[in-house]
Design a protein around this motif. Structure first.
Motif, PDB file in Angstrom:
ATOM      1  N   ASN A  81      15.730  -2.439  11.262  1.00  0.00           N
ATOM      2  CA  ASN A  81      16.978  -2.829  10.208  1.00  0.00           C
ATOM      3  C   ASN A  81      16.343  -2.303   8.896  1.00  0.00           C
ATOM      4  O   ASN A  81      15.451  -1.942   8.401  1.00  0.00           O
ATOM      5  N   PRO A  82      17.638  -1.920   8.120  1.00  0.00           N
ATOM      6  CA  PRO A  82      17.354  -0.703   6.649  1.00  0.00           C
ATOM      7  C   PRO A  82      16.809  -1.908   5.504  1.00  0.00           C
ATOM      8  O   PRO A  82      16.288  -0.704   4.916  1.00  0.00           O
ATOM      9  N   GLU A  83      16.590  -2.796   6.150  1.00  0.00           N
ATOM     10  CA  GLU A  83      15.954  -4.111   4.827  1.00  0.00           C
ATOM     11  C   GLU A  83      14.522  -4.049   5.062  1.00  0.00           C
ATOM     12  O   GLU A  83      13.473  -4.690   4.104  1.00  0.00           O
ATOM     13  N   ASP A 116      11.496  -0.988  -1.050  1.00  0.00           N
ATOM     14  CA  ASP A 116      10.427  -0.404  -1.990  1.00  0.00           C
ATOM     15  C   ASP A 116      11.492  -1.199  -3.695  1.00  0.00           C
ATOM     16  O   ASP A 116      12.551   0.150  -3.753  1.00  0.00           O
ATOM     17  N   PRO A 117      11.320  -1.839  -3.874  1.00  0.00           N
ATOM     18  CA  PRO A 117      11.937  -2.111  -4.750  1.00  0.00           C
ATOM     19  C   PRO A 117      11.889  -1.096  -6.481  1.00  0.00           C
ATOM     20  O   PRO A 117      12.723  -1.650  -7.128  1.00  0.00           O
ATOM     21  N   VAL A 166       0.299  -1.541  -0.238  1.00  0.00           N
ATOM     22  CA  VAL A 166      -0.211  -0.019  -0.370  1.00  0.00           C
ATOM     23  C   VAL A 166       1.054   1.283   0.110  1.00  0.00           C
ATOM     24  O   VAL A 166       1.527   2.133   0.740  1.00  0.00           O
ATOM     25  N   GLY A 167       1.135   1.996  -1.139  1.00  0.00           N
ATOM     26  CA  GLY A 167       1.850   2.987  -2.022  1.00  0.00           C
ATOM     27  C   GLY A 167       3.623   3.292  -1.073  1.00  0.00           C
ATOM     28  O   GLY A 167       4.462   1.668  -0.921  1.00  0.00           O
ATOM     29  N   HIS A 168       3.493   4.225  -1.575  1.00  0.00           N
ATOM     30  CA  HIS A 168       5.118   3.924  -1.632  1.00  0.00           C
ATOM     31  C   HIS A 168       5.651   5.227  -0.382  1.00  0.00           C
ATOM     32  O   HIS A 168       5.048   6.279  -0.685  1.00  0.00           O
TER      33      HIS A 168
END
Length: 162
Positions: A132-134, A154-155, A93-95
């Protein structure tokens, strides 16, 4: 006139699918830097997506809930999952820019009703910045609802360093 109306409907349908993407870019361009020296470091930390994973919803005597999750400030929401006390969405849901996740985000859980107004089942006001940054999973609970979310990089959005 009916031809113009049909064209308008087709344009509206095509734009509806792009609302999330446009919202993210609108937010990005309005807030990126504007003379703020900390902006570059913030935007280099990247973009994330909030994935609504699943929920546990209360059953009622009259109806099994048709649940959906809403982010009212952004006008974003999941699809409706019919007749389930344990809906599974796994919907992004969203960026979200990382600094937006540091702010409290209002998240509402509803029972969809096609005849009357939707019933609010739970409302959360939470900070979803991952440790965690991931990314990170979050479980939000109130007296009757449990909502499972995942926040991950977000890839589709790359930082300047990537």
């Amino acid at each position: 006139l009916s031809g113009a109306l049909e064209k308008f409907k087709k344009i509206k349908e095509s734009l509806d699918g792009d609302v999330e993407f446009l919202q993210a870019w609108y937010d990005y361009f309005l807030t990126t830097c504007n003379g703020d020296p900390t902006c570059k470091a913030t935007t280099n930390q990247g973009w994330y997506q909030i994935i609504v994973v699943s929920a546990q919803l209360p059953d009622s005597l009259f109806d099994t809930p048709d649940g959906y999750v809403s982010f009212p400030k952004n006008g974003l929401r999941t699809s409706v999952k019919d007749d389930s006390t344990s809906p599974v969405w796994n919907e992004a849901v969203g960026h979200w820019r990382i600094d937006r996740l540091e702010e409290n985000i209002k998240i509402d859980v509803y029972d969809y009703d096609p005849v009357t107004s939707d019933d609010l089942l739970a409302s959360f006001d939470v900070n979803l910045k991952p440790n965690n940054p991931e990314g990170q999973s979050f479980t939000l609970t109130d007296s009757e609802v449990t909502l499972n979310l995942r926040v991950e990089r977000d890839p589709t959005f790359k930082t300047e360093s990537e």
